[in-house]
Scaffold this motif. Structure first.
Motif, PDB file in Angstrom:
ATOM      1  N   ARG A 106       0.828  -1.208   0.000  1.00 48.34           N
ATOM      2  CA  ARG A 106       0.000   0.000   0.000  1.00 48.34           C
ATOM      3  C   ARG A 106       0.861   1.257   0.000  1.00 48.34           C
ATOM      4  NH1 ARG A 106      -2.481   4.113   1.989  1.00 48.34           N
ATOM      5  NH2 ARG A 106      -4.765   4.236   1.926  1.00 48.34           N
ATOM      6  N   SER A 131       0.839   4.129  -2.771  1.00 44.85           N
ATOM      7  CA  SER A 131       0.480   5.486  -2.382  1.00 44.85           C
ATOM      8  C   SER A 131       1.542   6.476  -2.883  1.00 44.85           C
ATOM      9  CB  SER A 131       0.329   5.544  -0.869  1.00 44.85           C
ATOM     10  OG  SER A 131       0.099   6.864  -0.482  1.00 44.85           O
ATOM     11  N   ARG A 158       0.656  12.082  -9.733  1.00 42.87           N
ATOM     12  CA  ARG A 158      -0.167  13.285  -9.645  1.00 42.87           C
ATOM     13  C   ARG A 158       0.715  14.540  -9.742  1.00 42.87           C
ATOM     14  NH1 ARG A 158      -3.883  11.979  -5.747  1.00 42.87           N
ATOM     15  NH2 ARG A 158      -2.356  12.421  -4.142  1.00 42.87           N
ATOM     16  N   VAL A 195      -4.452  14.688  -1.373  1.00 42.52           N
ATOM     17  CA  VAL A 195      -5.880  14.975  -1.582  1.00 42.52           C
ATOM     18  C   VAL A 195      -6.558  14.701  -0.241  1.00 42.52           C
ATOM     19  CG1 VAL A 195      -7.968  14.352  -2.849  1.00 42.52           C
ATOM     20  CG2 VAL A 195      -5.757  14.346  -4.021  1.00 42.52           C
ATOM     21  N   GLU A 248      -8.179  11.383   1.950  1.00 42.71           N
ATOM     22  CA  GLU A 248      -7.592  10.920   3.208  1.00 42.71           C
ATOM     23  C   GLU A 248      -8.655  10.854   4.310  1.00 42.71           C
ATOM     24  OE1 GLU A 248      -3.846  12.475   4.417  1.00 42.71           O
ATOM     25  OE2 GLU A 248      -2.944  12.184   2.447  1.00 42.71           O
TER      26      GLU A 248
END
Ligand SMILES: C=C(O[C@@H]1C=C(C(=O)O)C=C[C@H]1O)C(=O)O
Length: 122
Positions: free
Chosen positions: A68, A72, A79, A88, A92
């Motif tokens: 993860r 992430s 982005r 963002v 979250e």
């Protein structure tokens, strides 16, 4: 975990050849198995069996946590490379809320650690 709990399992409980815990090693005075903390051999054996599954679960959690975290970071890089934001916060908040709903107040703490492990401290 306290130092006291940690102190209950030492290398002395383990086989010098395999590093695995030796077969039931009852304390001479109390009869308690030092490795499992059980008071009777049958309970010690049951506990060992359950601990095997606990260890498997812990490893799965660690593997998923790391996967993860990598993903992430990848999302963040993609982005930012597109001229977008690093974070963002609405997303979250959604994640923190999911963990809180499933696990209660501890879930909030878990989610915050999870988020931090992917994008670093705020
Ligand atoms: C991974 C993302 O980027 C950041 C990290 C998040 C996460 O670890 O879940 C959530 C939101 C973003 O602040 C995302 O937007 O999905």
């Amino acid at each position: 975990m306290t130092a006291d709990v940690m102190a209950q399992s030492t290398d002395a409980d383990k086989s010098p050849t395999t590093g695995s815990p030796a077969a039931a090693t009852p304390d001479e005075s109390t009869g308690t198995d030092n490795y499992t903390g059980a008071g009777k051999p049958l309970a010690a054996s049951e506990i060992r069996g359950m601990r095997e599954r606990i260890d498997e679960i812990d490893q799965a959690i660690i593997d998923l946590w790391l996967e993860r975290s990598r993903l992430s970071r990848e999302v963040g890089k993609t982005r930012m490379a597109s001229g977008g934001t690093r974070l963002v916060l609405a997303r979250e908040r959604e994640i923190v809320e999911r963990f809180r709903t499933a696990l209660g107040p501890d879930g909030t703490q878990v989610a915050l650690l999870l988020l931090r492990s992917g994008r670093g401290p705020l």
